[in-house]
Scaffold this motif. Structure first.
Motif, PDB file in Angstrom:
ATOM      1  N   ASN A 174      18.864 -60.858  29.615  1.00 10.81           N
ATOM      2  CA  ASN A 174      18.379 -62.279  29.042  1.00 10.81           C
ATOM      3  C   ASN A 174      17.992 -61.269  27.404  1.00 10.81           C
ATOM      4  OD1 ASN A 174      16.906 -64.227  27.570  1.00 10.81           O
ATOM      5  ND2 ASN A 174      14.688 -63.075  28.596  1.00 10.81           N
ATOM      6  N   THR A 175      18.818 -60.748  26.261  1.00  7.60           N
ATOM      7  CA  THR A 175      19.089 -60.044  25.860  1.00  7.60           C
ATOM      8  C   THR A 175      19.671 -60.657  24.690  1.00  7.60           C
ATOM      9  OG1 THR A 175      19.618 -58.239  26.885  1.00  7.60           O
ATOM     10  CG2 THR A 175      19.318 -58.107  24.603  1.00  7.60           C
ATOM     11  N   ARG A 176      19.037 -60.916  23.265  1.00  6.74           N
ATOM     12  CA  ARG A 176      20.139 -61.313  22.287  1.00  6.74           C
ATOM     13  C   ARG A 176      21.207 -60.510  21.303  1.00  6.74           C
ATOM     14  NH1 ARG A 176      14.261 -63.033  19.425  1.00  6.74           N
ATOM     15  NH2 ARG A 176      13.830 -61.167  20.473  1.00  6.74           N
ATOM     16  N   SER A 207       6.045 -58.095  22.657  1.00 10.99           N
ATOM     17  CA  SER A 207       5.777 -59.211  22.644  1.00 10.99           C
ATOM     18  C   SER A 207       5.281 -60.173  22.054  1.00 10.99           C
ATOM     19  CB  SER A 207       5.869 -60.235  23.927  1.00 10.99           C
ATOM     20  OG  SER A 207       4.633 -59.674  23.872  1.00 10.99           O
ATOM     21  N   PRO A 248      15.157 -56.419  18.254  1.00  4.91           N
ATOM     22  CA  PRO A 248      15.366 -57.043  19.681  1.00  4.91           C
ATOM     23  C   PRO A 248      15.701 -56.677  20.499  1.00  4.91           C
ATOM     24  CG  PRO A 248      16.849 -58.125  17.966  1.00  4.91           C
ATOM     25  CD  PRO A 248      16.566 -56.494  16.910  1.00  4.91           C
ATOM     26  N   ASP A 275      14.507 -60.226  27.194  1.00  2.00           N
ATOM     27  CA  ASP A 275      13.493 -60.599  27.619  1.00  2.00           C
ATOM     28  C   ASP A 275      12.546 -60.940  26.511  1.00  2.00           C
ATOM     29  OD1 ASP A 275      14.167 -60.327  30.396  1.00  2.00           O
ATOM     30  OD2 ASP A 275      13.436 -57.782  30.613  1.00  2.00           O
ATOM     31  N   ASP A 276      11.968 -61.429  25.488  1.00  2.00           N
ATOM     32  CA  ASP A 276      12.029 -61.484  24.343  1.00  2.00           C
ATOM     33  C   ASP A 276      11.284 -60.463  23.548  1.00  2.00           C
ATOM     34  OD1 ASP A 276      13.216 -64.230  24.344  1.00  2.00           O
ATOM     35  OD2 ASP A 276      12.134 -64.860  25.535  1.00  2.00           O
ATOM     36  N   GLN A 277      11.487 -59.528  24.110  1.00  2.00           N
ATOM     37  CA  GLN A 277       9.939 -58.740  23.415  1.00  2.00           C
ATOM     38  C   GLN A 277      11.369 -57.572  22.178  1.00  2.00           C
ATOM     39  OE1 GLN A 277       9.869 -55.913  27.174  1.00  2.00           O
ATOM     40  NE2 GLN A 277       8.630 -57.926  28.309  1.00  2.00           N
TER      41      GLN A 277
END
Length: 419
Positions: free
Chosen positions: A67-69, A192, A216, A219-221
């Motif tokens: 889960n990494t952008r 976050s 970024p 995990d949306d962090q």
């Protein structure tokens, strides 16, 4: 038991080397004192050139499933000069990835461990080297669950991929060729709730004697790094007393003139903050009789330039290629020539970015002419792309100088032209 190579350290550098050596037909023992998945203090950003090497190894798809952008944009703020644009494509990839090490290292370790010819042992602490006739010939150590029993393994080559404070490097007595201590304390945390305008991007700020970087990550962090002079003892004391308050104060003190301070106020730290009070930018001799060094054990540069992951991946592929030019039984008799080839190729590829890191590691004012040059770059799309391309090796530092020359010539021509 005997192997062609024992690799001590099974994270990015060591696991990648084990993979490449196995593909070359070598019998490899891969050891790490940790067990996976586990985290480690790291600037874990990878630019597109590094993602290309992950694709080459066959792990990119697995990494992308974390889960990494992916991000394409960079925003750089050097003492008031702003450079903002997209990183150029490299290896057919336009984008960068800042994957948490607890995910990336586990993927690489499992991938290496599943290769024919690789024996992987987690939770094994190497305690000493075995020597024969002056050459390194293996390792001794203990498993975490081994009730204190010492085990020994022999190999034609022992590779230290055990990090910045490498014990293998210490035990073989590798010569340190370059050493430049930093002037900075460095702290890292995960937050976050950090807001950005537009698409996800890396933000880099330098204001006087303070630096802040945000990537970024998984995990949306966001992973945030903060740096300030080692001689700022009151600030170090505040960080020690309350790391989160110290970090927020650093952002407010250093970057209130940007939007960073306001946006950072909405964040929440999700893990303990970790710090490093000083480190050396160094470069060691990389190979000797029966041993080699890889990753941060060979060379470490200021983490603010984000090159450590690339250096580990590139070095692993290069070292495996050099070793594969000879049969394992010929490694010792060819140690000198292989060592020379490894050292020169690593320095040729990586030294320019090493010195770039050394520029940031010293707390000296940015010359006014340099700030003016950054402003020129930031006002020109082509120059901005060339500047950002230096980080993923699609351009070189001398290309940036050429762009500055082009912009200065254009400005002078414009000044001579009649109104």
């Amino acid at each position: 038991m005997s192997f062609d190579a024992i690799v001590v350290g099974a994270r990015v550098a060591g696991a990648s080397l084990a993979y490449y050596l196995a593909k070359a037909g070598c019998k490899v023992l891969l050891l790490d004192r940790a067990t996976f998945p586990s985290d480690t203090l790291s600037t874990h950003n990878m630019f597109g050139n590094s993602l290309g090497m992950l694709r080459e190894m066959g792990v990119l798809e697995a990494v992308l499933r974390t889960n990494t952008r992916i991000y394409r944009r960079g925003h750089v703020h050097f003492d008031g000069a702003v450079i903002d644009g997209l990183f150029p494509e490299t290896n057919g990839i336009q984008g960068n990835l800042c994957v948490r090490r607890k995910y990336l290292d586990h993927i690489l370790f499992e991938h290496a461990a599943n290769q024919p010819g690789v024996t992987a042992i987690e939770g094994f602490k190497v305690t000493s080297l075995i020597r024969e006739n002056g050459a390194v010939a293996g390792v001794e150590g203990r498993r975490r669950d081994g009730e204190g029993r010492t085990e020994s393994f022999r190999a034609r080559l022992v590779v230290g991929a055990d990090g910045r404070l490498s014990k293998i490097r210490e035990w073989v007595g590798s010569e340190r060729k370059i050493s430049l201590p930093t002037d900075y304390a460095s702290y890292t945390g995960y937050v976050s709730g950090f807001r950005q305008e537009g698409e996800a991007h890396v933000e880099f700020y330098k204001n006087g004697d303070k630096i802040a970087i945000l990537f970024p990550t998984s995990d949306d962090q966001f992973v945030v790094g903060g740096m300030f002079p080692l001689v700022d003892f009151p600030r170090i004391a505040r960080f020690k007393a309350d790391p989160e308050a110290g970090f927020r104060e650093l952002i407010e003190d250093g970057f209130a003139h940007t939007t960073l301070a306001e946006r950072f106020g909405d964040t929440r730290f999700v893990e303990p903050i970790r710090g490093l009070h000083g480190y050396d930018n160094d470069w060691y001799v990389g190979m000797g009789e029966g041993w080699a060094l890889l990753g941060d054990a060979l060379t470490f540069k200021d983490p603010c330039v984000g090159q450590g992951m690339h250096d580990a991946l590139f070095g692993a592929r290069l070292l495996a290629d050099i070793l594969s030019r000879h049969a394992p039984e010929e490694w010792r008799s060819n140690a000198a020539s292989m060592g020379e080839a490894y050292q020169s190729a690593m320095e040729e590829k990586l030294m320019s970015r090493f010195w770039l890191g050394c520029q940031f590691t010293k707390n000296v004012p940015v010359p006014e002419e340099m700030t003016a040059a950054y402003r020129l770059i930031g006002a020109d799309r082509q120059a901005t792309e060339t500047f950002l391309g230096m980080y993923n090796y699609s351009s070189e530092p001398e290309d940036i100088q050429a762009e500055i020359g082009r912009l200065l010539a254009a400005a002078q021509e414009g000044a001579r032209s009649p109104a």
